[in-house]
Design a protein around this motif. Sequence first.
Motif, short mmCIF file in Angstrom:
data_model
loop_
_atom_site.label_atom_id
_atom_site.label_comp_id
_atom_site.label_asym_id
_atom_site.label_seq_id
_atom_site.Cartn_x
_atom_site.Cartn_y
_atom_site.Cartn_z
N ASP A 1 0.82 -1.21 0.00
CA ASP A 1 0.00 0.00 0.00
C ASP A 1 0.85 1.26 0.00
OD1 ASP A 1 -1.98 -1.82 0.12
OD2 ASP A 1 -2.76 -1.27 2.07
N ILE B 1 1.81 4.20 -3.38
CA ILE B 1 1.47 5.63 -3.47
C ILE B 1 2.69 6.51 -3.68
CG2 ILE B 1 -0.57 5.39 -2.00
CD1 ILE B 1 1.13 6.58 0.29
N ILE C 1 2.44 9.21 -6.24
CA ILE C 1 1.63 10.38 -5.89
C ILE C 1 2.53 11.49 -5.35
CG2 ILE C 1 -0.18 11.24 -4.35
CD1 ILE C 1 -1.22 9.48 -6.55
N THR D 1 2.75 13.23 -8.92
CA THR D 1 1.41 13.78 -9.05
C THR D 1 1.28 15.19 -8.51
OG1 THR D 1 0.52 11.54 -8.90
CG2 THR D 1 -1.01 13.38 -8.57
N ASP E 1 -5.68 9.06 -11.31
CA ASP E 1 -4.69 8.46 -10.42
C ASP E 1 -4.99 8.76 -8.95
OD1 ASP E 1 -3.34 7.40 -12.56
OD2 ASP E 1 -1.90 9.05 -12.71
N ARG F 1 -7.86 6.70 -7.78
CA ARG F 1 -7.36 5.33 -7.64
C ARG F 1 -6.53 5.20 -6.36
NH1 ARG F 1 -2.88 1.94 -6.83
NH2 ARG F 1 -3.25 -0.02 -7.89
N ALA F 2 -5.70 6.21 -6.10
CA ALA F 2 -4.84 6.16 -4.91
C ALA F 2 -5.63 6.30 -3.61
CB ALA F 2 -3.80 7.27 -4.99
N THR F 3 -6.86 6.81 -3.71
CA THR F 3 -7.70 6.94 -2.52
C THR F 3 -7.86 5.60 -1.81
OG1 THR F 3 -8.92 8.78 -3.51
CG2 THR F 3 -9.96 7.65 -1.67
N LEU G 1 -5.71 3.21 -1.63
CA LEU G 1 -4.49 2.92 -0.88
C LEU G 1 -4.38 3.81 0.35
CD1 LEU G 1 -1.91 2.54 -3.79
CD2 LEU G 1 -3.32 0.79 -2.73
#
Length: 600
Positions: free
Chosen positions: A144, A148, A151, A155, A323, A326-328, A330
Motif C-alpha cells: 500500500d 502511493i 503520488i 502527481t 490516479d 485510484r490512490a484513494t 491505498l
Amino acid sequence: MTTIDYRKEKLLNKVNNKNDTEKDIFFRILHYFLPYWKSMIIILFTIISTSILNIVQPIFTKDIIDIALPKKNIRLLLTYILLSFGTLLISSLVSVGQSYLNTFISKNIIRDLRSDMYENLQSMSIKFFTNVKSGEITSRINNDIGGIEGIFSNTFIQVIQGVFSFVTISLTLFFMNWKLAIISIISVPIFLIPSKKVGRKRLAIATETQVKLAELTNIITETLNISGIMLMNLFNIEKEKNKEFEKINEDVTKLQIRETIVGRWFIMTIKILSSLTPLLIYLFGGLILIKYNNISIGEIVMFVTLVTNLYSPVNTFSNIHVDLVRATALFKRIFQYLDLKSDIADSSSSKIITNIKGNIEFKHVNFSYTKKSNTLIDINFKIESGQTVAFVGASGAGKTTISYLLPRLYDVDSGSIFIDGIDVKDFTLTSLRSHIGMVTQDTFLFNTTIKDNLLFAKSHATDQEIISVCKAANIHDFIISLPDGYNTIVGERGIKLSGGEKQRLSIARTLLKKPSVIIFDEATSALDSNSESLIKKTIDPILKSCTSLIIAHRLSTIISADIIFVLKDGRIIEYGNHLELLKKCSVYKDLYDKQFRLQN
C-alpha cells in the motif's frame, strides 16, 4: 479486509468514514510535505522558471520565421537559434534539479509513512495481532505505501506545474489572439468531465486489488518460512497451497488488467482531441491570415506550439484525477492503520516507577478473550515480595492468562491488579514491563547471533554479565562448544537450536534483565530431567531475590513453591503448599497421582 473482532471492525469503519472524501485525504497528504517545505519552495521556483522558459522558446521560433528568415539574416538566424537552444538547455538543467528534489521528497515521505505505521503498530496490544494476519500487516507497509510513491514523486508536483503552465500559456494565448485562444481551450472540459467516472471505476477495482494482494502476501508470509515449509512437508500439502496461491495470484492479475484497461477509450479520445486542436489552429489561423492578413505565419506556428504545450498540463490534470481517485483506495487503507488506537496505553496520570519490591495482588479480576466465555472469574490472591508461587491446573484453566495480565499484555475486564499497592494501570507501560521478566514455552529468537539475542534484554550488558547468566541457565558450555561461540547465528526463530537449548537461552536472556518479578510459563517443558534439575539448582538462589510466578504442568518444577494456586475453569479453587494440597485438594492430588504415582 482482515478477519478482526467486532470492536476492531467498528473502529476501522469509523476511521474509514472519517477519511471518506478525497478532500480529507488530500489535506492529510499535504501534512507529510511540511517537513520539506524548504525543498518545496525551491521546486516552486523551478516550476515558475520552466513555465516561463516554455513560453520564451516558441517566441524565438516565431522570430526565426517572421524576422530572421524573411530578412535572410544569417547572423540573426544563428542568434535566435542559439537563444532557443540556450533556453532549452537551461530548462532541461532546471528539470534535472527538480527531478532530484521530487525524488528526495517522495522517498523521505514514504520513509516517514512506513516509520509512522511501524511505530503505531508497535504500540498495539497483543489482542490486535491475534486478530490480524501477519501478511495483511506486511501488505499495508509494503504494497500500500509503496503503491502511493508516485503520488508524492510526480502527481502533486505535476499539479502545481500544470497549474502554472496552464495559466501562463492561456494568458499568453489571449494576449496574442483571443479568438484563437477560445478555440484552443474550448475542448478542455471534454478532457476533465469523463475523468471522474473513470476514477470511480479504478477506485473500486484498486480497492479489491489491494485486498487480494494482502491475501497473496499473507500466503507468502505464512508458508515461505521455516515453520510453514516444515508443516507443508510433513502433511504433504504443497500442491494444495500452490493451488491456493495460483488462484489468488490469478485474481490479482485479472484485477490489475481490468484496472489498466479502464479508461483506455477516454485516453484515446484525449489523444485525438490533442491532435485535432492544432489542426483547427492552422485552419482558423490560415483563414485569418488569408482574409485579414493581421497575423503572421510565425505567430500561427507559435500559437500551435503553445497550444501543444497547453494540452500537456490538461492531459496531466485528467490523468492525475484518475490516479488520485485510484490512490484513494491505498490512502484509506494506510490511514486506517495510522489512526488505530491501542486498547492498552499510558494514561495522562501514568507514572514512571523506578523501583519495586514485588508484592503482587489480584483483586476480583475477571477477564475474557471473547464475549462468549469467561477465561478468568473473580481471581483473588496476594504474593509477598520474594515468594515463589505456582499456578497449576488443566489446559485452558487460565494459568497463562494470569501471566499475561500482570505486564498488561492484556487488560482486565473488571477488577484490579496491584504491584506494591500501585495499580498496574498507574505505571507507564515501559516502567512496568522493565521490572517483569517472562520466559515462555514458545521461545522466540531473532535470526541473528546468540549474543545479540541476549542483548535484547540489556543492550549495554558486558561479556562477563552475559557469560554469568548463561552459566546460570546451564547454556554457556554448549555455546562455547560451537565454532563461532556467542557469535553463532541461530537461524529463523532459532531453528538451528534444539527446543531445550532455546529455552535455556531464553532463561539466560530473562536473567540478564534482572527483573524484580519473573514469570516462568512452562519454561522447562522442553528440557530433559537432568537439564531441568541443573537449571533449578542454579537459579534457585537467584529466584529468592525476586518474586517468581511459575506456570507448569510438570509438578516436579513447583513442589518447593511457597504457595501453589490450583485453577479450574477460570477460578482459583484452592491454594497452599504441596503437602497441604495433597491432603485437601482432589484436583491437585489427581494431577500428582497421574504424573508420579502412576509412573511407578
